[in-house]
Write a protein that holds these residues in place. Structure first.
Motif, PDB file in Angstrom:
ATOM      1  N   GLU A   1       0.842  -1.197   0.000  1.00 47.67           N
ATOM      2  CA  GLU A   1       0.000   0.000   0.000  1.00 47.67           C
ATOM      3  C   GLU A   1       0.881   1.252   0.000  1.00 47.67           C
ATOM      4  OE1 GLU A   1      -3.523   2.410   0.156  1.00 47.67           O
ATOM      5  OE2 GLU A   1      -3.028   0.440  -0.624  1.00 47.67           O
TER       6      GLU A   1
ATOM      7  N   ARG B   1       2.181   1.682  -3.451  1.00 43.49           N
ATOM      8  CA  ARG B   1       1.131   2.158  -4.360  1.00 43.49           C
ATOM      9  C   ARG B   1       0.936   3.655  -4.200  1.00 43.49           C
ATOM     10  NH1 ARG B   1      -3.904   3.703  -4.500  1.00 43.49           N
ATOM     11  NH2 ARG B   1      -4.240   3.490  -2.277  1.00 43.49           N
ATOM     12  N   VAL B   2       0.825   4.121  -2.954  1.00 38.76           N
ATOM     13  CA  VAL B   2       0.622   5.543  -2.690  1.00 38.76           C
ATOM     14  C   VAL B   2       1.845   6.334  -3.128  1.00 38.76           C
ATOM     15  CG1 VAL B   2       0.287   7.266  -0.880  1.00 38.76           C
ATOM     16  CG2 VAL B   2      -1.039   5.147  -0.842  1.00 38.76           C
ATOM     17  N   ARG B   3       3.031   5.821  -2.815  1.00 37.21           N
ATOM     18  CA  ARG B   3       4.256   6.514  -3.218  1.00 37.21           C
ATOM     19  C   ARG B   3       4.321   6.641  -4.736  1.00 37.21           C
ATOM     20  NH1 ARG B   3       9.385   6.308  -4.847  1.00 37.21           N
ATOM     21  NH2 ARG B   3      10.908   7.573  -3.736  1.00 37.21           N
TER      22      ARG B   3
ATOM     23  N   TYR C   1       1.851   6.760  -6.828  1.00 37.86           N
ATOM     24  CA  TYR C   1       0.879   7.774  -7.230  1.00 37.86           C
ATOM     25  C   TYR C   1       1.441   9.171  -6.991  1.00 37.86           C
ATOM     26  CZ  TYR C   1      -3.153  10.837  -7.097  1.00 37.86           C
ATOM     27  OH  TYR C   1      -4.004  11.885  -7.307  1.00 37.86           O
ATOM     28  N   LEU C   2       2.004   9.395  -5.802  1.00 35.61           N
ATOM     29  CA  LEU C   2       2.539  10.716  -5.481  1.00 35.61           C
ATOM     30  C   LEU C   2       3.671  11.106  -6.420  1.00 35.61           C
ATOM     31  CD1 LEU C   2       2.535  10.521  -1.586  1.00 35.61           C
ATOM     32  CD2 LEU C   2       0.972  11.846  -3.028  1.00 35.61           C
TER      33      LEU C   2
ATOM     34  N   ILE D   1       6.242   8.393   3.644  1.00 39.58           N
ATOM     35  CA  ILE D   1       6.246   7.466   2.510  1.00 39.58           C
ATOM     36  C   ILE D   1       7.518   7.652   1.724  1.00 39.58           C
ATOM     37  CG2 ILE D   1       5.153   6.894   0.303  1.00 39.58           C
ATOM     38  CD1 ILE D   1       2.487   7.555   1.662  1.00 39.58           C
TER      39      ILE D   1
END
Length: 82
Positions: A7, A10-12, A14-15, A82
Motif C-alpha cells: 500500500e 502504491r501511494v508513493r 501515485y505521489l 512514505i
C-alpha cells in the motif's frame, strides 16, 4: 499495526507520478488557486460568528479551519513518511 508495504508503494507511486506532472512553481500556483474557495468561504463568515456553533452538534468556522490545518499537517507528515 502499520500500513502494508504494498500500500505504501502504491501511494508513493501515485505521489511520484503526480509530482512529475507539475514543476515546483506550477505546484505552488495550483495550491494557491485551489485554496481560494476555502479562503472566500472563511472570509464570508462574520468575525463575531467565527467561533459560534450553529447548533450544539455543529462545528464553528474556527473548529473547521483548525481541523483542516491539522489534517493538512497530518497529510504532509504521512507523505514525508512514505
Amino acid at each position: 499495526m502499520g500500513i502494508p508495504n504494498e500500500e505504501l508503494q502504491r501511494v508513493r507511486g501515485y505521489l511520484v507520478s503526480q509530482a512529475q506532472k507539475l514543476s515546483v512553481p506550477q505546484l505552488v500556483q495550483k495550491l494557491q488557486v485551489d485554496s481560494l474557495p476555502l479562503r472566500d468561504a472563511v472570509a464570508a463568515v462574520p468575525p463575531d460568528q467565527f467561533d459560534a456553533r450553529p447548533s450544539p452538534d455543529d462545528w464553528s468556522a474556527a473548529l473547521i479551519c483548525t481541523h483542516i490545518l491539522d489534517m493538512t499537517e497530518h497529510g504532509a507528515q504521512a507523505v514525508i513518511a512514505i
